[in-house]
Design an enzyme around this catalytic site. Sequence first.
Site, PDB file in Angstrom:
ATOM      1  N   ASP A  60       1.239  -2.811   1.391  1.00 24.13           N
ATOM      2  CA  ASP A  60      -0.240  -4.080   1.879  1.00 24.13           C
ATOM      3  C   ASP A  60       0.210  -4.692   3.591  1.00 24.13           C
ATOM      4  O   ASP A  60       1.112  -5.530   3.624  1.00 24.13           O
ATOM      5  CB  ASP A  60      -0.526  -4.694   1.582  1.00 24.13           C
ATOM      6  CG  ASP A  60      -1.948  -5.156   1.041  1.00 24.13           C
ATOM      7  OD1 ASP A  60      -2.404  -4.996   1.325  1.00 24.13           O
ATOM      8  OD2 ASP A  60      -2.150  -6.475   2.003  1.00 24.13           O
ATOM      9  N   GLU A 102       0.587   0.258   4.968  1.00 21.26           N
ATOM     10  CA  GLU A 102      -1.418   0.328   4.456  1.00 21.26           C
ATOM     11  C   GLU A 102      -1.472   0.076   6.083  1.00 21.26           C
ATOM     12  O   GLU A 102      -1.074  -1.644   5.663  1.00 21.26           O
ATOM     13  CB  GLU A 102      -1.622  -0.072   3.425  1.00 21.26           C
ATOM     14  CG  GLU A 102      -3.663  -0.713   4.261  1.00 21.26           C
ATOM     15  CD  GLU A 102      -4.430  -2.218   4.427  1.00 21.26           C
ATOM     16  OE1 GLU A 102      -4.698  -2.773   4.320  1.00 21.26           O
ATOM     17  OE2 GLU A 102      -2.640  -3.442   4.094  1.00 21.26           O
TER      18      GLU A 102
END
Length: 420
Positions: A60, A102
């Site tokens: 993330d 991401e």
Amino acid sequence: MFPDFAPGNFTFDKKLGGWVWTTFNEHQWDLNWANPQVFLEIVEIMLFLANRGVDVLRLDAVAFMWKRMGTRCQSEPEVHMILQALRACSRIAAPAVIHLEEAIVAPAEMLPYLGRGKHDGKEGNLAYHNSLMVQFWSSLATRDTRLMTHVMGTHFPDRLTNATYATYIRCHDDIGWAVTDEDAAALHLSGPAHRTFLSDFYDGTFPGSFARGTLFQVNEATGDKRISGSFASLAGLEKAIAEGDATGREQALQRILMGHALIAGFGGIPLIYMGDELALLNDYGYRDVPEHAHDSRWVHRPRMDWDAAASRHDGQSDAARIFAGVKHILARRRATPALHAAHPTQILHCDTPGIFAFRRAAPTGALVCLFNFTEGWQHIPEALVRAQGATRLHDELSDAAVQVHHGNIALPPHARVWIG
């Protein structure tokens, strides 16, 4: 990141009696990757998950991993060194595990997360194609694909080494209008004005908008406004149903199917967010949940509508039409050799502003994919398609012959064709 409900970059921890770096939220502490024990701990967690059977690890917000005072602490060089090292550990111990990085950043900044230079082929295996999503919504609002063609054709290579894109129209997060001032200026647009227009269009306040979305994280200082909303509501289905607009309803369904056909044919791995396969609308029930009411992204994180799911085989409901349409698109994708991942995706420049076009350059015969982003009929010269190597004039998506009239291929509103 979230000035509305998590302002600032630091949180005072009473138990420790000190300040903690918290870029995203007070409960999400930034790690000190300069400490080798942090790296070893993350590797241990990563391999534990691999041993539990995890196939894909989502890393993330990787752009923010490394902190350096005096910088914006985003995409620092050490980030790529860490990501390559993490990937190397996975490949040694669990080579089947995929790393999805991401990095929702500008196009030029995103590509290094899939490997560039000394990291080529050694970093992430998957990265969200945020620009494809942003340009899809931009072209739908303007009915003009020239910015999309410029961005997709200028910044992205036709293929990647040991990596690919995760293509999507919607995900669990908001839509940030990642249109740079430079790209906007190339089309004689104002970057700030275009980004404001897109937010206004998709929150439904722009005159003539078909969308119903909600604003997320309005930043009065910068003018930045992001958008939340389900695929179907942003595509116009919610508004059309509320107004009893049969034509608008049909147009919305066609926009949704065109989006699914785009991500299925573009290359990479298409991601379909829960509910989009059933055309679920915004779920405003989040406002009644205290833990969610402050965060408009919950409007497109719906409770499952099991009645809609049960109707997916009846052939009449919106859910049934979209479910059948998505199944057909994915079946045709599987049956079309030219869409193999090894075949490059080449963006084509088209004289018709409402058409987005690309070519999948398969050695056995090219596939030319055309998408009509307007509510009107458009015409493409047969010669243009043939010049790109499509010789049979067979639409692989509908599995039917392409009709040519007076040297032109007619594309109905929101058409999507894969011509071989």
